[in-house]
Structure formats: C-alpha cells, structure tokens
Design a protein around this motif. Structure first.
Motif, PDB file in Angstrom:
ATOM      1  N   VAL A 130       0.843  -1.200   0.000  1.00  0.00           N
ATOM      2  CA  VAL A 130       0.000   0.000   0.000  1.00  0.00           C
ATOM      3  C   VAL A 130       0.878   1.249   0.000  1.00  0.00           C
ATOM      4  CG1 VAL A 130      -1.741   1.313   1.280  1.00  0.00           C
ATOM      5  CG2 VAL A 130      -1.819  -1.204   1.257  1.00  0.00           C
ATOM      6  N   PRO A 131       0.704   2.159  -0.959  1.00  0.00           N
ATOM      7  CA  PRO A 131       1.458   3.421  -0.922  1.00  0.00           C
ATOM      8  C   PRO A 131       0.917   4.356   0.164  1.00  0.00           C
ATOM      9  CG  PRO A 131      -0.013   3.385  -2.822  1.00  0.00           C
ATOM     10  CD  PRO A 131      -0.132   2.043  -2.166  1.00  0.00           C
ATOM     11  N   TYR A 132       1.832   4.920   0.928  1.00  0.00           N
ATOM     12  CA  TYR A 132       1.496   5.849   2.005  1.00  0.00           C
ATOM     13  C   TYR A 132       2.231   7.150   1.685  1.00  0.00           C
ATOM     14  CZ  TYR A 132       0.511   7.197   6.913  1.00  0.00           C
ATOM     15  OH  TYR A 132       0.045   7.801   8.058  1.00  0.00           O
ATOM     16  N   LEU A 133       1.470   8.194   1.333  1.00  0.00           N
ATOM     17  CA  LEU A 133       2.052   9.399   0.739  1.00  0.00           C
ATOM     18  C   LEU A 133       2.189  10.547   1.731  1.00  0.00           C
ATOM     19  CD1 LEU A 133      -0.067   9.437  -2.551  1.00  0.00           C
ATOM     20  CD2 LEU A 133       1.884   7.983  -1.963  1.00  0.00           C
ATOM     21  N   GLY A 134       3.377  11.142   1.733  1.00  0.00           N
ATOM     22  CA  GLY A 134       3.635  12.325   2.536  1.00  0.00           C
ATOM     23  C   GLY A 134       3.905  13.536   1.666  1.00  0.00           C
ATOM     24  N   PRO A 135       4.254  14.660   2.268  1.00  0.00           N
ATOM     25  CA  PRO A 135       4.388  15.925   1.519  1.00  0.00           C
ATOM     26  C   PRO A 135       5.460  15.924   0.440  1.00  0.00           C
ATOM     27  CG  PRO A 135       5.142  16.172   3.790  1.00  0.00           C
ATOM     28  CD  PRO A 135       4.432  14.870   3.711  1.00  0.00           C
ATOM     29  N   GLY A 136       6.473  15.069   0.567  1.00  0.00           N
ATOM     30  CA  GLY A 136       7.548  15.058  -0.416  1.00  0.00           C
ATOM     31  C   GLY A 136       7.116  14.667  -1.810  1.00  0.00           C
ATOM     32  N   VAL A 137       5.970  13.998  -1.956  1.00  0.00           N
ATOM     33  CA  VAL A 137       5.516  13.614  -3.298  1.00  0.00           C
ATOM     34  C   VAL A 137       5.050  14.836  -4.089  1.00  0.00           C
ATOM     35  CG1 VAL A 137       4.823  11.332  -2.454  1.00  0.00           C
ATOM     36  CG2 VAL A 137       3.088  13.123  -2.689  1.00  0.00           C
ATOM     37  N   LEU A 138       4.893  15.969  -3.410  1.00  0.00           N
ATOM     38  CA  LEU A 138       4.442  17.201  -4.072  1.00  0.00           C
ATOM     39  C   LEU A 138       5.593  18.179  -4.284  1.00  0.00           C
ATOM     40  CD1 LEU A 138       1.166  17.795  -1.991  1.00  0.00           C
ATOM     41  CD2 LEU A 138       1.380  16.637  -4.199  1.00  0.00           C
ATOM     42  N   ALA A 139       6.821  17.691  -4.199  1.00  0.00           N
ATOM     43  CA  ALA A 139       7.998  18.570  -4.218  1.00  0.00           C
ATOM     44  C   ALA A 139       8.132  19.394  -5.490  1.00  0.00           C
ATOM     45  CB  ALA A 139       9.265  17.743  -4.005  1.00  0.00           C
ATOM     46  N   ASP A 140       7.559  18.943  -6.595  1.00  0.00           N
ATOM     47  CA  ASP A 140       7.699  19.669  -7.861  1.00  0.00           C
ATOM     48  C   ASP A 140       6.449  20.457  -8.241  1.00  0.00           C
ATOM     49  OD1 ASP A 140       6.216  17.349  -8.218  1.00  0.00           O
ATOM     50  OD2 ASP A 140       6.868  17.043 -10.281  1.00  0.00           O
ATOM     51  N   VAL A 141       5.472  20.529  -7.354  1.00  0.00           N
ATOM     52  CA  VAL A 141       4.201  21.190  -7.670  1.00  0.00           C
ATOM     53  C   VAL A 141       4.312  22.697  -7.427  1.00  0.00           C
ATOM     54  CG1 VAL A 141       1.743  21.330  -7.095  1.00  0.00           C
ATOM     55  CG2 VAL A 141       2.906  19.102  -7.119  1.00  0.00           C
ATOM     56  N   LYS A 142       3.891  23.476  -8.426  1.00  0.00           N
ATOM     57  CA  LYS A 142       4.018  24.926  -8.333  1.00  0.00           C
ATOM     58  C   LYS A 142       2.693  25.628  -8.618  1.00  0.00           C
ATOM     59  CE  LYS A 142       8.881  24.888  -9.743  1.00  0.00           C
ATOM     60  NZ  LYS A 142       9.887  25.387 -10.716  1.00  0.00           N
ATOM     61  N   ASN A 143       2.569  26.817  -8.057  1.00  0.00           N
ATOM     62  CA  ASN A 143       1.425  27.685  -8.330  1.00  0.00           C
ATOM     63  C   ASN A 143       1.446  28.072  -9.810  1.00  0.00           C
ATOM     64  OD1 ASN A 143      -0.117  30.199  -8.622  1.00  0.00           O
ATOM     65  ND2 ASN A 143      -0.256  30.181  -6.390  1.00  0.00           N
ATOM     66  N   VAL A 144       0.362  27.814 -10.516  1.00  0.00           N
ATOM     67  CA  VAL A 144       0.310  28.103 -11.953  1.00  0.00           C
ATOM     68  C   VAL A 144       0.549  29.576 -12.231  1.00  0.00           C
ATOM     69  CG1 VAL A 144      -1.214  28.136 -13.967  1.00  0.00           C
ATOM     70  CG2 VAL A 144      -1.182  26.131 -12.477  1.00  0.00           C
TER      71      VAL A 144
END
Length: 278
Positions: free
Chosen positions: A19-33
C-alpha cells in the motif's frame, strides 16, 4: 536500491499487496500556476503560508498543528479551514510527476496524508471510494466521512465498496467538502478515536490485514505523524514495509527498526524515474 527490490515494490503496488502511504515530499515539484511558487505541503511551508508568508515564533514553527492551534485560538477554527480551502481547493497548481506515475499504476488502496486533491484527480476516470478524516464532530463517535465517486460527482455513502479503489485522506481534503485535521485539538481527537478504532471504517480494517506499506515523501521524525501512521498500518504484515528517507537521522533509524520498516536511503523521484527541478 537493488533492481530486485525495485521490481518487488512495483509488483506489490500493482497487485495490492503493498500500500502506498504518501507524505508531503511527493508534491515537491508542484508549483502555483500563476506565481511559480511551490505548493505549501510540509510543516514549515504550511505555517509560513498560513502566516502571510512570514515565519511564526520559534515555538510555533515546531509543527503545523501547533501553529494552526494558535491561529484557531486567536481567530477561530474557520480561519484555518478557510486557509486550507483557499490553498488546496481554490489555487491552481501544476501536476505532480509523482501523481502521473501513480495514476499509471492506480493502486487499489492508497493512504495520502496530504490535503491537496491531486490523488483524487488521478482517479477521476475511475469510480472509487474516498475516506476523509474528521475531528470534533458532535453526535457521532466516528471520525471519518465516506464518499463514493461515480465518475462525475461524489455522493455521501455509509459503506465502502471494496471492489473499487479506496482513497484514504486522513488529514482531509477540500473536495467534496472542506474537512481537515489541522490543529493540535483536531489531532488529539482524531488520534484518540483512531487508537479506539473509530477513525477507520470496518471495511478498511479488514482490507488492510496482512498488507505491507511503502512510505513515500515523508520523514519519520515527528511524533504526531508517527502516531497517525502507526495506527493506520495496524494489522500489517511482518515486516511492515519500506520507507524512502534520504540521509535518515539516528532517531528515524531507531524508530524504523523498532516497527519493522526498512529504510531505502534514496529519493522517491529516482524510484519513479522523474527529474525534479530545484
């Protein structure tokens, strides 16, 4: 990481045994458009965003729940909810490379402690179950809401159809309703009921038996997140699973050894084969 371990993890994610358990690091490349600013996902960035771009007092910077509790006491609980709705529900963000990768696999059960909506967007074309953590709600001992996605809209549900994917967002999401676990008081209530068995639906308690877990994008140096995680993965297989932690601390090493998590000293973006700009 050896090629054998990589193949084992990918196979387990695909067949549902891991089971994948996701923390904040998976969003490291997400930016405000609009602005190009990174999404506030980890504790420090959330506190600074909540405080209009400025750090708070050192004792409040320790952890987001503490800072959120301070804001709640001064301006009311709705202030924190409005901030999270504005951040994750109203602001447009770029797509995470991790979620594109996960969407191609579409695991049958995912736990995501982030409060954004990208996991839900990944399953938009698939009917699924959504479980959202709630706290301090009168009239019920249960600390979750269940929604069923039919391919176009969420509807409240009383039970979970385990033949469809299960997305568990214990810390909340703005969609379909803005419910969050954010302040210290929220976490105390949620974790208390989690330990008592009232924060997890019965179908999930059965579904999770004997599973292994792959923790991605999170550190294990905060007691609050560790307490939530320990109860979320109750009834896991032995060993429990794996966690990606680049340069783990001695505290993290001791904790992982204690509960049966194998540390993979690597970056998750290496694992998924994506490059992330600094």
């Amino acid at each position: 990481m050896t090629p054998e371990l990589r193949a084992k993890l990918l196979a387990g994610l695909k067949d549902g045994s891991i089971v994948p358990y996701l923390g904040p690091g998976v969003l490291a490349d997400v930016k405000n458009v609009a602005t190009g600013a990174l999404i506030p996902a980890d504790s420090d960035s959330l506190i600074i965003a909540m405080n209009d771009g400025k750090p708070m007092a050192p004792k409040l910077m320790y952890e987001f729940p503490r800072a959120a509790m301070n804001v709640e006491l001064k301006r009311g609980r709705t202030s924190v909810t409005k901030f999270l709705n504005r951040t994750y529900g109203e602001t447009k963000w770029t797509r995470a490379a991790f979620h594109d990768w996960l969407q191609a696999i579409s695991p049958a059960y995912v736990i995501d402690i982030n409060r954004d909506t990208q996991l839900q967007a990944s399953y938009a074309a698939i009917p699924h179950n959504l479980i959202v953590g709630i706290a301090r709600i009168a009239g019920t001992a249960f600390r979750y809401k269940i929604f069923a996605w039919d391919g176009s809209a969420y509807q409240r549900a009383e039970t979970i159809d385990v033949s469809k994917p299960v997305l568990f967002k214990p810390m909340g999401t703005p969609l379909p309703e803005g419910d969050y676990i954010a302040s210290d008081a929220d976490y105390v209530d949620f974790i208390t009921e989690l330990m008592g068995g009232f924060s997890i639906p019965p179908e999930v308690k059965e579904l999770r038996k004997g599973k292994q877990y792959l923790l991605m994008g999170m550190r294990l140096n905060r007691d609050t997140e560790r307490m939530v995680m320990a109860d979320m993965i109750y009834s896991a297989a032995e060993p429990v699973g794996w966690v990606f932690i680049a340069e783990p601390t001695a505290k993290e090493k001791r904790y992982c050894k204690k509960i049966g998590l194998e540390i993979i000293d690597a970056d998750i973006f290496e694992f998924i084969g994506a490059a992330v700009a600094a």
